[in-house]
Design a protein around this motif. Structure first.
Motif, PDB file in Angstrom:
ATOM      1  N   GLY A  36       0.804  -1.207   0.000  1.00 31.86           N
ATOM      2  CA  GLY A  36       0.000   0.000   0.000  1.00 31.86           C
ATOM      3  C   GLY A  36       0.837   1.256   0.000  1.00 31.86           C
ATOM      4  N   TRP A  37       0.223   2.313  -0.459  1.00 35.92           N
ATOM      5  CA  TRP A  37       0.791   3.649  -0.352  1.00 35.92           C
ATOM      6  C   TRP A  37      -0.131   4.498   0.509  1.00 35.92           C
ATOM      7  CZ3 TRP A  37       5.522   5.213  -1.842  1.00 35.92           C
ATOM      8  CH2 TRP A  37       6.185   4.471  -2.823  1.00 35.92           C
ATOM      9  N   PHE A  38       0.464   5.222   1.408  1.00 36.41           N
ATOM     10  CA  PHE A  38      -0.250   6.139   2.279  1.00 36.41           C
ATOM     11  C   PHE A  38       0.444   7.483   2.236  1.00 36.41           C
ATOM     12  CE2 PHE A  38      -1.218   1.943   3.664  1.00 36.41           C
ATOM     13  CZ  PHE A  38      -2.528   1.984   4.125  1.00 36.41           C
ATOM     14  N   ARG A  39      -0.245   8.485   2.674  1.00 38.06           N
ATOM     15  CA  ARG A  39       0.382   9.796   2.731  1.00 38.06           C
ATOM     16  C   ARG A  39      -0.087  10.544   3.965  1.00 38.06           C
ATOM     17  NH1 ARG A  39      -2.640  12.679  -2.449  1.00 38.06           N
ATOM     18  NH2 ARG A  39      -4.701  12.972  -1.468  1.00 38.06           N
ATOM     19  N   GLN A  40       0.739  11.461   4.378  1.00 39.11           N
ATOM     20  CA  GLN A  40       0.417  12.269   5.538  1.00 39.11           C
ATOM     21  C   GLN A  40       0.858  13.695   5.290  1.00 39.11           C
ATOM     22  OE1 GLN A  40       1.917  10.780   9.261  1.00 39.11           O
ATOM     23  NE2 GLN A  40       0.319  11.843  10.399  1.00 39.11           N
ATOM     24  N   ALA A  41      -0.108  14.573   5.255  1.00 34.38           N
ATOM     25  CA  ALA A  41       0.157  15.994   5.101  1.00 34.38           C
ATOM     26  C   ALA A  41       0.288  16.628   6.478  1.00 34.38           C
ATOM     27  CB  ALA A  41      -0.967  16.657   4.313  1.00 34.38           C
ATOM     28  N   PRO A  42       0.950  17.757   6.559  1.00 32.94           N
ATOM     29  CA  PRO A  42       1.107  18.417   7.850  1.00 32.94           C
ATOM     30  C   PRO A  42      -0.236  18.663   8.534  1.00 32.94           C
ATOM     31  CG  PRO A  42       2.538  19.437   6.240  1.00 32.94           C
ATOM     32  CD  PRO A  42       1.647  18.481   5.486  1.00 32.94           C
ATOM     33  N   GLY A  43      -0.323  18.267   9.780  1.00 31.36           N
ATOM     34  CA  GLY A  43      -1.534  18.481  10.544  1.00 31.36           C
ATOM     35  C   GLY A  43      -2.662  17.524  10.254  1.00 31.36           C
ATOM     36  N   LYS A  44      -2.418  16.547   9.417  1.00 26.07           N
ATOM     37  CA  LYS A  44      -3.459  15.607   9.057  1.00 26.07           C
ATOM     38  C   LYS A  44      -3.061  14.181   9.428  1.00 26.07           C
ATOM     39  CE  LYS A  44      -5.285  18.290   5.173  1.00 26.07           C
ATOM     40  NZ  LYS A  44      -5.638  18.257   3.723  1.00 26.07           N
ATOM     41  N   GLU A  45      -4.061  13.344   9.509  1.00 29.82           N
ATOM     42  CA  GLU A  45      -3.821  11.932   9.769  1.00 29.82           C
ATOM     43  C   GLU A  45      -3.280  11.253   8.521  1.00 29.82           C
ATOM     44  OE1 GLU A  45      -4.597  12.362  13.535  1.00 29.82           O
ATOM     45  OE2 GLU A  45      -4.247  10.343  12.769  1.00 29.82           O
ATOM     46  N   THR A  92       0.346  17.272  -1.787  1.00 28.78           N
ATOM     47  CA  THR A  92       1.560  17.476  -1.022  1.00 28.78           C
ATOM     48  C   THR A  92       1.485  16.729   0.303  1.00 28.78           C
ATOM     49  OG1 THR A  92       2.005  19.636  -2.014  1.00 28.78           O
ATOM     50  CG2 THR A  92       2.991  19.204   0.129  1.00 28.78           C
ATOM     51  N   ALA A  93       2.467  15.900   0.537  1.00 26.74           N
ATOM     52  CA  ALA A  93       2.487  15.078   1.739  1.00 26.74           C
ATOM     53  C   ALA A  93       3.759  14.252   1.747  1.00 26.74           C
ATOM     54  CB  ALA A  93       1.272  14.147   1.781  1.00 26.74           C
ATOM     55  N   VAL A  94       3.997  13.621   2.871  1.00 23.76           N
ATOM     56  CA  VAL A  94       4.990  12.567   2.921  1.00 23.76           C
ATOM     57  C   VAL A  94       4.288  11.278   2.519  1.00 23.76           C
ATOM     58  CG1 VAL A  94       6.580  11.247   4.354  1.00 23.76           C
ATOM     59  CG2 VAL A  94       6.335  13.709   4.707  1.00 23.76           C
ATOM     60  N   TYR A  95       4.846  10.606   1.558  1.00 29.47           N
ATOM     61  CA  TYR A  95       4.261   9.371   1.056  1.00 29.47           C
ATOM     62  C   TYR A  95       5.009   8.173   1.618  1.00 29.47           C
ATOM     63  CZ  TYR A  95       1.221  11.808  -2.174  1.00 29.47           C
ATOM     64  OH  TYR A  95       0.231  12.601  -2.713  1.00 29.47           O
ATOM     65  N   TYR A  96       4.241   7.234   2.126  1.00 36.52           N
ATOM     66  CA  TYR A  96       4.797   6.058   2.762  1.00 36.52           C
ATOM     67  C   TYR A  96       4.388   4.795   2.029  1.00 36.52           C
ATOM     68  CZ  TYR A  96       5.516   9.131   6.784  1.00 36.52           C
ATOM     69  OH  TYR A  96       5.906  10.150   7.616  1.00 36.52           O
ATOM     70  N   CYS A  97       5.319   3.920   1.904  1.00 35.00           N
ATOM     71  CA  CYS A  97       5.075   2.581   1.401  1.00 35.00           C
ATOM     72  C   CYS A  97       4.855   1.653   2.584  1.00 35.00           C
ATOM     73  CB  CYS A  97       6.281   2.132   0.579  1.00 35.00           C
ATOM     74  SG  CYS A  97       6.249   0.436  -0.001  1.00 35.00           S
ATOM     75  N   ALA A  98       3.919   0.743   2.450  1.00 35.09           N
ATOM     76  CA  ALA A  98       3.624  -0.185   3.526  1.00 35.09           C
ATOM     77  C   ALA A  98       3.382  -1.579   2.972  1.00 35.09           C
ATOM     78  CB  ALA A  98       2.399   0.284   4.311  1.00 35.09           C
ATOM     79  N   TYR A 107       4.569  -3.326   8.149  1.00 37.63           N
ATOM     80  CA  TYR A 107       5.864  -2.804   7.753  1.00 37.63           C
ATOM     81  C   TYR A 107       5.706  -1.506   6.992  1.00 37.63           C
ATOM     82  CZ  TYR A 107       7.055  -7.584   8.903  1.00 37.63           C
ATOM     83  OH  TYR A 107       7.199  -8.778   9.554  1.00 37.63           O
ATOM     84  N   TRP A 108       6.615  -0.600   7.283  1.00 33.71           N
ATOM     85  CA  TRP A 108       6.547   0.746   6.707  1.00 33.71           C
ATOM     86  C   TRP A 108       7.902   1.243   6.278  1.00 33.71           C
ATOM     87  CZ3 TRP A 108       2.027   3.514   6.111  1.00 33.71           C
ATOM     88  CH2 TRP A 108       0.891   2.953   6.728  1.00 33.71           C
ATOM     89  N   GLY A 109       7.885   2.012   5.217  1.00 34.33           N
ATOM     90  CA  GLY A 109       9.079   2.728   4.819  1.00 34.33           C
ATOM     91  C   GLY A 109       9.209   4.013   5.599  1.00 34.33           C
ATOM     92  N   GLN A 110      10.272   4.724   5.333  1.00 33.84           N
ATOM     93  CA  GLN A 110      10.550   5.952   6.059  1.00 33.84           C
ATOM     94  C   GLN A 110       9.812   7.159   5.500  1.00 33.84           C
ATOM     95  OE1 GLN A 110      12.456   4.807   3.660  1.00 33.84           O
ATOM     96  NE2 GLN A 110      12.826   6.644   2.425  1.00 33.84           N
ATOM     97  N   GLY A 111       9.280   7.016   4.319  1.00 27.64           N
ATOM     98  CA  GLY A 111       8.545   8.088   3.684  1.00 27.64           C
ATOM     99  C   GLY A 111       9.396   8.907   2.734  1.00 27.64           C
ATOM    100  N   THR A 112       8.738   9.489   1.770  1.00 24.90           N
ATOM    101  CA  THR A 112       9.392  10.386   0.838  1.00 24.90           C
ATOM    102  C   THR A 112       8.489  11.589   0.605  1.00 24.90           C
ATOM    103  OG1 THR A 112      10.484  10.550  -1.329  1.00 24.90           O
ATOM    104  CG2 THR A 112       8.487   9.206  -1.228  1.00 24.90           C
ATOM    105  N   GLN A 113       9.085  12.753   0.623  1.00 23.44           N
ATOM    106  CA  GLN A 113       8.323  13.982   0.518  1.00 23.44           C
ATOM    107  C   GLN A 113       7.928  14.261  -0.921  1.00 23.44           C
ATOM    108  OE1 GLN A 113       7.371  16.323   3.058  1.00 23.44           O
ATOM    109  NE2 GLN A 113       6.145  17.133   1.353  1.00 23.44           N
ATOM    110  N   VAL A 114       6.666  14.582  -1.094  1.00 22.83           N
ATOM    111  CA  VAL A 114       6.151  15.046  -2.377  1.00 22.83           C
ATOM    112  C   VAL A 114       5.561  16.425  -2.155  1.00 22.83           C
ATOM    113  CG1 VAL A 114       4.409  14.712  -4.171  1.00 22.83           C
ATOM    114  CG2 VAL A 114       5.711  12.759  -3.298  1.00 22.83           C
ATOM    115  N   THR A 115       6.043  17.373  -2.914  1.00 18.75           N
ATOM    116  CA  THR A 115       5.554  18.736  -2.807  1.00 18.75           C
ATOM    117  C   THR A 115       5.068  19.198  -4.170  1.00 18.75           C
ATOM    118  OG1 THR A 115       7.123  19.230  -1.024  1.00 18.75           O
ATOM    119  CG2 THR A 115       6.120  21.096  -2.161  1.00 18.75           C
ATOM    120  N   VAL A 116       3.840  19.650  -4.210  1.00 16.67           N
ATOM    121  CA  VAL A 116       3.241  20.112  -5.455  1.00 16.67           C
ATOM    122  C   VAL A 116       2.899  21.581  -5.304  1.00 16.67           C
ATOM    123  CG1 VAL A 116       1.451  19.760  -7.180  1.00 16.67           C
ATOM    124  CG2 VAL A 116       2.281  17.821  -5.823  1.00 16.67           C
ATOM    125  N   SER A 117       3.482  22.386  -6.135  1.00 11.32           N
ATOM    126  CA  SER A 117       3.254  23.820  -6.076  1.00 11.32           C
ATOM    127  C   SER A 117       2.277  24.245  -7.155  1.00 11.32           C
ATOM    128  CB  SER A 117       4.569  24.577  -6.231  1.00 11.32           C
ATOM    129  OG  SER A 117       5.193  24.276  -7.468  1.00 11.32           O
TER     130      SER A 117
END
Length: 122
Positions: free
Chosen positions: A35-44, A91-97, A111-121
């Motif tokens: 799975g892929w998950f993401r977490q934006a600042p201030g969000k679950e 825009t969020a940190v994207y995690y592989c699980a 199991y989870w990865g460390q995350g990778t930042q995705v920023t969309v302007s």
């Protein structure tokens, strides 16, 4: 030890594309639902996409459906997330699980990865 390492994150402009990769080691990759998950600042942390063991079933959050594509290459122990038509709200940190069982919620993955930042302007 199971390790998931994401790559491919970065900064792009709205409407652009990005491809994330998650390389797995320490596990029999084909036995794991990914799975892929993401977490934006201030969000679950939220579900983005998931793919079954052999790639025959895929699942997407409504927010990304039609724009993102999840895929896996079991020979390479890698799961991908192709992201097109990116929006600033992506825009969020994207995690592989990974987990041996079906899951669409964060707590269902062991199991989870460390995350990778995705920023969309805009």
């Amino acid at each position: 030890q199971v390790q998931l390492v994401e790559s491919g994150g970065g900064s792009v402009q709205a409407g652009g594309s990005l491809r994330l990769s998650c390389a797995a080691s320490g596990l029999t990759f084909s036995n794991y639902f990914m799975g892929w998950f993401r977490q934006a600042p201030g969000k679950e942390r939220e579900f983005v996409a998931a793919i079954s063991w052999g790639g025959g079933r895929i699942y997407y959050a409504d927010s990304v459906k039609g724009r993102f594509t999840i895929s896996r290459d079991n020979a390479k122990n890698t799961v991908y997330l192709q992201m097109n038509s990116l929006k600033p709200e992506d825009t969020a940190v994207y995690y592989c699980a990974a987990d041996r069982t079906y899951g669409l919620l964060p707590h269902e993955y062991n199991y989870w990865g460390q995350g990778t930042q995705v920023t969309v302007s805009s």
